[in-house]
Design a protein around this motif. Sequence first.
Motif, PDB file in Angstrom:
ATOM      1  N   PRO A 261       0.800  -1.235   0.000  1.00 45.88           N
ATOM      2  CA  PRO A 261       0.000   0.000   0.000  1.00 45.88           C
ATOM      3  C   PRO A 261       0.828   1.279   0.000  1.00 45.88           C
ATOM      4  CG  PRO A 261      -0.036  -1.028   2.169  1.00 45.88           C
ATOM      5  CD  PRO A 261       0.682  -1.981   1.269  1.00 45.88           C
ATOM      6  N   ASP A 262       1.944   1.294   0.733  1.00 43.13           N
ATOM      7  CA  ASP A 262       2.734   2.529   0.878  1.00 43.13           C
ATOM      8  C   ASP A 262       3.874   2.535  -0.123  1.00 43.13           C
ATOM      9  OD1 ASP A 262       1.149   3.406   3.056  1.00 43.13           O
ATOM     10  OD2 ASP A 262       2.273   2.099   4.412  1.00 43.13           O
ATOM     11  N   THR A 263       3.514   2.615  -1.395  1.00 45.72           N
ATOM     12  CA  THR A 263       4.512   2.551  -2.461  1.00 45.72           C
ATOM     13  C   THR A 263       4.485   3.828  -3.289  1.00 45.72           C
ATOM     14  OG1 THR A 263       4.379   0.134  -2.634  1.00 45.72           O
ATOM     15  CG2 THR A 263       5.227   1.317  -4.544  1.00 45.72           C
ATOM     16  N   ARG A 264       5.657   4.413  -3.492  1.00 50.11           N
ATOM     17  CA  ARG A 264       5.803   5.538  -4.406  1.00 50.11           C
ATOM     18  C   ARG A 264       6.597   5.059  -5.618  1.00 50.11           C
ATOM     19  NH1 ARG A 264       8.331  10.907  -2.697  1.00 50.11           N
ATOM     20  NH2 ARG A 264      10.096   9.541  -2.230  1.00 50.11           N
ATOM     21  N   VAL A 265       6.083   5.333  -6.808  1.00 47.00           N
ATOM     22  CA  VAL A 265       6.752   4.959  -8.046  1.00 47.00           C
ATOM     23  C   VAL A 265       7.381   6.211  -8.651  1.00 47.00           C
ATOM     24  CG1 VAL A 265       6.505   3.929 -10.333  1.00 47.00           C
ATOM     25  CG2 VAL A 265       5.102   3.089  -8.428  1.00 47.00           C
ATOM     26  N   LEU A 266       8.700   6.205  -8.800  1.00 47.61           N
ATOM     27  CA  LEU A 266       9.432   7.323  -9.404  1.00 47.61           C
ATOM     28  C   LEU A 266       9.893   6.872 -10.780  1.00 47.61           C
ATOM     29  CD1 LEU A 266      11.570   8.333  -6.286  1.00 47.61           C
ATOM     30  CD2 LEU A 266       9.320   9.176  -6.970  1.00 47.61           C
ATOM     31  N   GLN A 267       9.334   7.476 -11.813  1.00 44.48           N
ATOM     32  CA  GLN A 267       9.556   7.008 -13.170  1.00 44.48           C
ATOM     33  C   GLN A 267      10.253   8.057 -14.030  1.00 44.48           C
ATOM     34  OE1 GLN A 267       5.310   5.798 -13.798  1.00 44.48           O
ATOM     35  NE2 GLN A 267       6.224   3.866 -14.447  1.00 44.48           N
ATOM     36  N   ALA A 268      10.830   7.580 -15.116  1.00 37.53           N
ATOM     37  CA  ALA A 268      11.410   8.453 -16.137  1.00 37.53           C
ATOM     38  C   ALA A 268      11.261   7.748 -17.470  1.00 37.53           C
ATOM     39  CB  ALA A 268      12.885   8.738 -15.846  1.00 37.53           C
ATOM     40  N   PRO A 269      11.187   8.499 -18.566  1.00 34.09           N
ATOM     41  CA  PRO A 269      11.057   7.876 -19.887  1.00 34.09           C
ATOM     42  C   PRO A 269      12.371   7.244 -20.327  1.00 34.09           C
ATOM     43  CG  PRO A 269      11.256  10.253 -20.107  1.00 34.09           C
ATOM     44  CD  PRO A 269      11.150   9.975 -18.629  1.00 34.09           C
ATOM     45  N   TYR A 270      12.276   6.408 -21.356  1.00 31.10           N
ATOM     46  CA  TYR A 270      13.476   5.816 -21.947  1.00 31.10           C
ATOM     47  C   TYR A 270      14.479   6.915 -22.286  1.00 31.10           C
ATOM     48  CZ  TYR A 270      11.640   1.078 -22.554  1.00 31.10           C
ATOM     49  OH  TYR A 270      11.162  -0.194 -22.333  1.00 31.10           O
ATOM     50  N   GLY A 271      15.730   6.703 -21.896  1.00 31.69           N
ATOM     51  CA  GLY A 271      16.791   7.663 -22.168  1.00 31.69           C
ATOM     52  C   GLY A 271      17.147   8.526 -20.978  1.00 31.69           C
ATOM     53  N   SER A 272      16.294   8.548 -19.947  1.00 31.57           N
ATOM     54  CA  SER A 272      16.509   9.404 -18.781  1.00 31.57           C
ATOM     55  C   SER A 272      16.516   8.581 -17.501  1.00 31.57           C
ATOM     56  CB  SER A 272      15.407  10.463 -18.694  1.00 31.57           C
ATOM     57  OG  SER A 272      15.353  11.254 -19.858  1.00 31.57           O
ATOM     58  N   LEU A 273      16.884   9.227 -16.399  1.00 26.01           N
ATOM     59  CA  LEU A 273      16.807   8.644 -15.070  1.00 26.01           C
ATOM     60  C   LEU A 273      15.808   9.434 -14.227  1.00 26.01           C
ATOM     61  CD1 LEU A 273      20.594   8.050 -14.263  1.00 26.01           C
ATOM     62  CD2 LEU A 273      18.866   6.279 -14.588  1.00 26.01           C
ATOM     63  N   PRO A 274      15.176   8.800 -13.248  1.00 22.24           N
ATOM     64  CA  PRO A 274      14.313   9.554 -12.329  1.00 22.24           C
ATOM     65  C   PRO A 274      15.140  10.546 -11.506  1.00 22.24           C
ATOM     66  CG  PRO A 274      13.934   7.180 -12.168  1.00 22.24           C
ATOM     67  CD  PRO A 274      15.181   7.360 -12.970  1.00 22.24           C
ATOM     68  N   ASP A 275      14.463  11.444 -10.826  1.00 26.72           N
ATOM     69  CA  ASP A 275      15.109  12.409  -9.953  1.00 26.72           C
ATOM     70  C   ASP A 275      15.470  11.719  -8.639  1.00 26.72           C
ATOM     71  OD1 ASP A 275      15.951  14.484  -8.382  1.00 26.72           O
ATOM     72  OD2 ASP A 275      14.073  15.625  -8.484  1.00 26.72           O
ATOM     73  N   PHE A 276      16.760  11.394  -8.478  1.00 21.99           N
ATOM     74  CA  PHE A 276      17.192  10.692  -7.274  1.00 21.99           C
ATOM     75  C   PHE A 276      16.998  11.533  -6.017  1.00 21.99           C
ATOM     76  CE2 PHE A 276      20.363   8.220 -10.099  1.00 21.99           C
ATOM     77  CZ  PHE A 276      19.377   7.293 -10.422  1.00 21.99           C
ATOM     78  N   GLY A 277      16.925  12.833  -6.186  1.00 21.37           N
ATOM     79  CA  GLY A 277      16.722  13.710  -5.043  1.00 21.37           C
ATOM     80  C   GLY A 277      15.379  13.512  -4.367  1.00 21.37           C
ATOM     81  N   GLN A 278      14.440  12.874  -5.066  1.00 19.94           N
ATOM     82  CA  GLN A 278      13.116  12.636  -4.494  1.00 19.94           C
ATOM     83  C   GLN A 278      13.057  11.363  -3.656  1.00 19.94           C
ATOM     84  OE1 GLN A 278       9.781  12.922  -7.186  1.00 19.94           O
ATOM     85  NE2 GLN A 278      10.802  14.441  -8.461  1.00 19.94           N
ATOM     86  N   VAL A 279      14.097  10.536  -3.714  1.00 21.45           N
ATOM     87  CA  VAL A 279      14.065   9.247  -3.016  1.00 21.45           C
ATOM     88  C   VAL A 279      14.133   9.473  -1.508  1.00 21.45           C
ATOM     89  CG1 VAL A 279      15.204   7.024  -2.706  1.00 21.45           C
ATOM     90  CG2 VAL A 279      15.141   8.095  -4.969  1.00 21.45           C
ATOM     91  N   ASP A 280      13.266   8.784  -0.786  1.00 20.48           N
ATOM     92  CA  ASP A 280      13.215   8.864   0.679  1.00 20.48           C
ATOM     93  C   ASP A 280      13.860   7.597   1.238  1.00 20.48           C
ATOM     94  OD1 ASP A 280      12.612   8.914   3.372  1.00 20.48           O
ATOM     95  OD2 ASP A 280      10.538   9.582   3.091  1.00 20.48           O
ATOM     96  N   PHE A 281      15.019   7.722   1.854  1.00 22.51           N
ATOM     97  CA  PHE A 281      15.758   6.546   2.318  1.00 22.51           C
ATOM     98  C   PHE A 281      15.347   6.095   3.715  1.00 22.51           C
ATOM     99  CE2 PHE A 281      18.370   7.886  -1.227  1.00 22.51           C
ATOM    100  CZ  PHE A 281      18.657   6.673  -1.836  1.00 22.51           C
ATOM    101  N   SER A 282      14.273   6.690   4.248  1.00 26.55           N
ATOM    102  CA  SER A 282      13.615   6.055   5.388  1.00 26.55           C
ATOM    103  C   SER A 282      12.693   4.948   4.884  1.00 26.55           C
ATOM    104  CB  SER A 282      12.822   7.085   6.203  1.00 26.55           C
ATOM    105  OG  SER A 282      11.698   7.566   5.465  1.00 26.55           O
ATOM    106  N   HIS A 283      12.535   4.871   3.578  1.00 29.14           N
ATOM    107  CA  HIS A 283      11.787   3.796   2.912  1.00 29.14           C
ATOM    108  C   HIS A 283      12.756   2.748   2.380  1.00 29.14           C
ATOM    109  CE1 HIS A 283       8.458   6.927   1.688  1.00 29.14           C
ATOM    110  NE2 HIS A 283       8.650   6.862   2.998  1.00 29.14           N
ATOM    111  N   ASP A 284      12.253   1.572   2.062  1.00 26.18           N
ATOM    112  CA  ASP A 284      13.004   0.639   1.231  1.00 26.18           C
ATOM    113  C   ASP A 284      13.032   1.208  -0.187  1.00 26.18           C
ATOM    114  OD1 ASP A 284      13.474  -1.225   3.266  1.00 26.18           O
ATOM    115  OD2 ASP A 284      11.570  -2.251   2.891  1.00 26.18           O
ATOM    116  N   VAL A 285      14.096   0.912  -0.930  1.00 22.72           N
ATOM    117  CA  VAL A 285      14.263   1.448  -2.272  1.00 22.72           C
ATOM    118  C   VAL A 285      14.636   0.319  -3.223  1.00 22.72           C
ATOM    119  CG1 VAL A 285      15.525   3.088  -3.721  1.00 22.72           C
ATOM    120  CG2 VAL A 285      15.030   3.665  -1.335  1.00 22.72           C
ATOM    121  N   VAL A 286      13.919   0.220  -4.342  1.00 19.61           N
ATOM    122  CA  VAL A 286      14.184  -0.796  -5.366  1.00 19.61           C
ATOM    123  C   VAL A 286      14.535  -0.087  -6.667  1.00 19.61           C
ATOM    124  CG1 VAL A 286      13.192  -2.666  -6.751  1.00 19.61           C
ATOM    125  CG2 VAL A 286      12.660  -2.509  -4.310  1.00 19.61           C
ATOM    126  N   PHE A 287      15.622  -0.486  -7.298  1.00 17.14           N
ATOM    127  CA  PHE A 287      16.020   0.141  -8.567  1.00 17.14           C
ATOM    128  C   PHE A 287      16.974  -0.769  -9.327  1.00 17.14           C
ATOM    129  CE2 PHE A 287      19.444   1.123  -5.729  1.00 17.14           C
ATOM    130  CZ  PHE A 287      20.577   1.306  -6.498  1.00 17.14           C
TER     131      PHE A 287
END
Length: 390
Positions: free
Chosen positions: A117-143
């Motif tokens: 339930p508590d999932t945030r999806v950080l996406q970017a189109p082909y050719g780019s990367l998501p904004d890593f500055g938005q990642v919350d490391f009090s969460h688990d992170v998958v990439f």
Amino acid sequence: MPENLTPPTSKPQVVNFSSGPCAKRPGWSVSVLENAYLGRSHRSEAGKAKLKEVIDLSKKILDVPADYHLGIVPASDTGAVEMALWSLLGKLPLDILAWESFGQEWVTDVVNQLQLPDTRVLQAPYGSLPDFGQVDFSHDVVFLWNGTTSGVRVSNADWIPANRTGLTICDATSAVFAMDIPWDKLDVVTYSWQKVMGGEAQHGVLVLSPRAVERLETYQPPRPLPKIFRLTKKGKFNAAIFQGDTINTPSMLCVEDALDGLKWSERIGGRTGLISRSEANLAAMSEWVEKTSWVDFLAEKPETRSCTSICLKVVDEWFTTLSPEKQTECAKKVAKLLANKEVAYDIASYRAAPPGLRIWGGATVETADLKALFPWLDWAYATVKTEMAS
């Protein structure tokens, strides 16, 4: 680009440029399998010794920390990722990053299958990367470390704090052995033999940090786990899996092949030698792209260009005026023409990626073969363009 429709005369010595399974190491032949431990149980003393040899040699070459655990698991990199997702996630909120098709597969798993339930999806189109500055490391992170279908890689781990609360779970299947992996920033790393090392398929590798082991022993997921996902036994971490006591029956032929690749890597300088070979292939590709008007990297920033799954887009003005369907047709025709000429196999872009080409540049590919391929790429595109434009 001159519209030269005369095919080149010199071909690559090895024409396998698939992004998985990848080219075998230079000089490979089936004779390297003659010492495979066949016809006996993999759980015998000798069978487990072979598996332990792969584990120990892998840790040595990759400089995996001594307190990390590396084990052979079922179902290739996919199986290794699934084991991590199903066994570890749910205790904390989750941030999951996706910028190509395989990352999107893991999004589908956690959103639709695990239904976290508590999932945030950080996406970017082909050719780019998501904004890593938005990642919350009090969460688990998958990439992913490297986007196999986009040719976009993470350039460093500076964005990952050492004092994070959550776990970092990294699918690194097309990065391990070809790129620097910062083990101290990663709690779970997965890969398969079939990528950079050119090994045979179906077997995955799972690497766990002490923090990941602690999670396994202190958190019981609120879901049933199939046998092949179970990393604990009576509530304790099952360390035997990471000593060669595999969950299911491995192919000892594949094990022997993996050993051959690891021993070859030692002969060429280990991890440093493997990375150097992959980066040399990217450098050769970059030099050709720089002087070639009809093609460019799919990765937008040079520092994010993969040295393994090198993805190219067509930027020729004629091509850009085509409908998406015709662009796809054109790219497929180029790849098929080169395969028919026995010059390059399996270089079409991934089915969900933008139309273009994907050429493997990992350590088992010789730079000389890539350089021999470049004139054929020019010829094939010019030939298909002339045919479709007429």
